[in-house]
Scaffold this active site. Structure first.
Site, PDB file in Angstrom:
ATOM      1  N   HIS A 120     -29.318  -6.491 -44.172  1.00  0.00           N
ATOM      2  CA  HIS A 120     -30.675  -6.271 -44.661  1.00  0.00           C
ATOM      3  C   HIS A 120     -31.644  -5.883 -43.534  1.00  0.00           C
ATOM      4  O   HIS A 120     -32.737  -5.393 -43.799  1.00  0.00           O
ATOM      5  CB  HIS A 120     -31.199  -7.503 -45.420  1.00  0.00           C
ATOM      6  CG  HIS A 120     -31.580  -8.673 -44.562  1.00  0.00           C
ATOM      7  ND1 HIS A 120     -30.749  -9.751 -44.370  1.00  0.00           N
ATOM      8  CD2 HIS A 120     -32.687  -8.942 -43.849  1.00  0.00           C
ATOM      9  CE1 HIS A 120     -31.340 -10.631 -43.585  1.00  0.00           C
ATOM     10  NE2 HIS A 120     -32.516 -10.157 -43.248  1.00  0.00           N
ATOM     11  N   ASP A 150     -23.762  -9.474 -46.226  1.00  0.00           N
ATOM     12  CA  ASP A 150     -24.999  -9.212 -45.488  1.00  0.00           C
ATOM     13  C   ASP A 150     -24.743  -9.092 -43.986  1.00  0.00           C
ATOM     14  O   ASP A 150     -25.509  -9.613 -43.172  1.00  0.00           O
ATOM     15  CB  ASP A 150     -26.052 -10.287 -45.760  1.00  0.00           C
ATOM     16  CG  ASP A 150     -27.450  -9.844 -45.327  1.00  0.00           C
ATOM     17  OD1 ASP A 150     -27.654  -8.635 -45.151  1.00  0.00           O
ATOM     18  OD2 ASP A 150     -28.320 -10.713 -45.135  1.00  0.00           O
ATOM     19  N   SER A 224     -33.455 -12.838 -38.264  1.00  0.00           N
ATOM     20  CA  SER A 224     -32.264 -12.385 -38.984  1.00  0.00           C
ATOM     21  C   SER A 224     -31.363 -11.552 -38.085  1.00  0.00           C
ATOM     22  O   SER A 224     -31.825 -10.621 -37.414  1.00  0.00           O
ATOM     23  CB  SER A 224     -32.667 -11.553 -40.207  1.00  0.00           C
ATOM     24  OG  SER A 224     -33.299 -12.350 -41.164  1.00  0.00           O
TER      25      SER A 224
END
Length: 377
Positions: A120, A150, A224
């Site tokens: 993402h 992911d 992230s």
């Protein structure tokens, strides 16, 4: 002579009498003052707990990831309706092209320039820039991505790169001290500390395949794709998501275990994609109502809610209503766990299922297929 002896005896008697009186009335006169105890040595200050060595070990391998993409933004706001958007999109001048930027983190996993990050972070990016801890910056290319977990792999071409060490066979336990390194809010490389709060977290709705490490180390937007490390500086997870109603850290963060990330990374580097086992069934958890309806004494296992016609399970004879208890001798607990058990299976190999059908236990062999890609709308 007799008089001297008498005088001596009287003197002794008087002294004993005095001693008796003193011992009875003032015994403290007979005790000498005790010596003061020697003072105890002053406690030496203990060495402060520091994780600087672990951070120094891992820090050069953690990078900041900046992405940009061009998006069409309507000149005037319209309702969120796909048909209206499609209609107005065809009108000349209705939208303007604008550059959108995003930020995240990544981890150098090989000295030849391969970087692990979250899918993402780089999704739909037109350009990706990577900034190293030593100040160098460079463009990165996408090697491959796996939206279902992911994860994505990038590649940069720079000399003298420092790769992070994976934790290997070192078991991660609840309560272990961990450190999260990343680029929260774009302020620059930041380290936060916490513990492993739980293992095996799933059903979060983040990915299709979920088996997260939960930690209370502060993870914020921009973290992230960054590293979750142990106190030896080894990678134990890729920071992926947070539970938050405000967008900031509430002490509930989630990381993809390093072992799973490494397996996916190696497949992407080798083939450009990830191949997962597939049986062509839709499993469903056994609820108390289903357990009563099927006369089950326990709730472990999954019930088959649908079977793809001519898929691997269909060809092996599995049908809707069958209850799967074991896969290759390992117990099946629930639907999410069952999917995670199927995924690592090698396509074309045979998997042995123990199922319950109409109250009878059956052993069935299924030839594993390849999970088809998820269609994007």
């Amino acid at each position: 002579m007799r008089r001297l002896w008498l005088l001596f005896a009287q003197t002794v008697t008087i002294c004993l009498g005095i001693l008796f009186i003193v011992a009875t009335l003032r015994p403290d006169w007979l005790h000498t003052q005790p010596q003061a105890p020697a003072p105890l040595p002053a406690p030496q200050p203990s060495a402060p707990v520091s994780f600087a060595a672990a951070v120094a070990q891992a820090r050069p391998a953690v990078v900041n990831v900046y992405t940009s993409k061009h998006v069409n933004v309507p000149v005037i706001p319209i309702p969120a309706d796909p048909e209206l958007e499609r209609l107005f999109r065809e009108i000349p001048g209705f939208s303007r092209r604008r550059e959108s930027t995003n930020l995240g983190s990544g981890v150098i996993v090989r000295e030849d320039g391969y970087i692990l990050t979250n899918y993402h972070v780089i999704e739909a990016a037109d350009a990706i820039e990577v900034a190293l801890s030593d100040g160098r910056q460079t463009r990165a290319a996408i090697v491959g991505a796996d939206p279902e977990s992911d994860l994505a792999v990038l590649k940069i071409d720079l000399p003298d790169l420092r790769a992070i060490a994976f934790n290997g066979s070192h078991e991660v336990k609840t309560g272990d001290v961990v450190l999260a390194i990343g680029n929260p809010f774009g302020v620059g490389q930041t380290t936060t500390m916490g513990i492993v709060s739980a293992l095996g977290r799933n059903r979060l709705g983040v990915n299709i395949y979920e088996n997260f490490i939960q930690t209370d180390a502060a993870i914020n937007p921009g973290n992230s794709g960054g590293a979750l490390i142990d106190t030896a500086g080894r990678l134990i997870g890729i920071n992926t998501a947070i539970y938050s109603e405000s967008g900031g850290s509430l002490g509930i963060g989630f990381a993809i275990p390093a072992g799973a990330a490494q397996t996916i990374m190696e497949q992407i580097i080798k083939t450009g994609s990830v191949t997962r086992g597939w049986l062509g069934i839709e499993p469903q958890d056994i609820t108390p109502d289903l357990a009563r309806a099927f006369g089950l004494g326990q709730r472990d296992g999954v019930i088959i809610a649908s079977v793809l016609r001519n898929g691997p399970a269909w060809q092996a004879g599995l049908r809707v209503g069958d209850i799967v208890l074991q896969l290759n001798g390992e117990p099946v607990r629930d639907a999410i766990g069952f999917l995670n058990q199927i995924a690592p299976l090698t396509p074309s190999e045979k998997a042995k299922l123990q199922v319950v059908r109409e109250g009878r236990k059956l052993e069935m062999d299924v030839r594993v297929g390849v999970r088809p890609p998820i269609s994007k709308r």
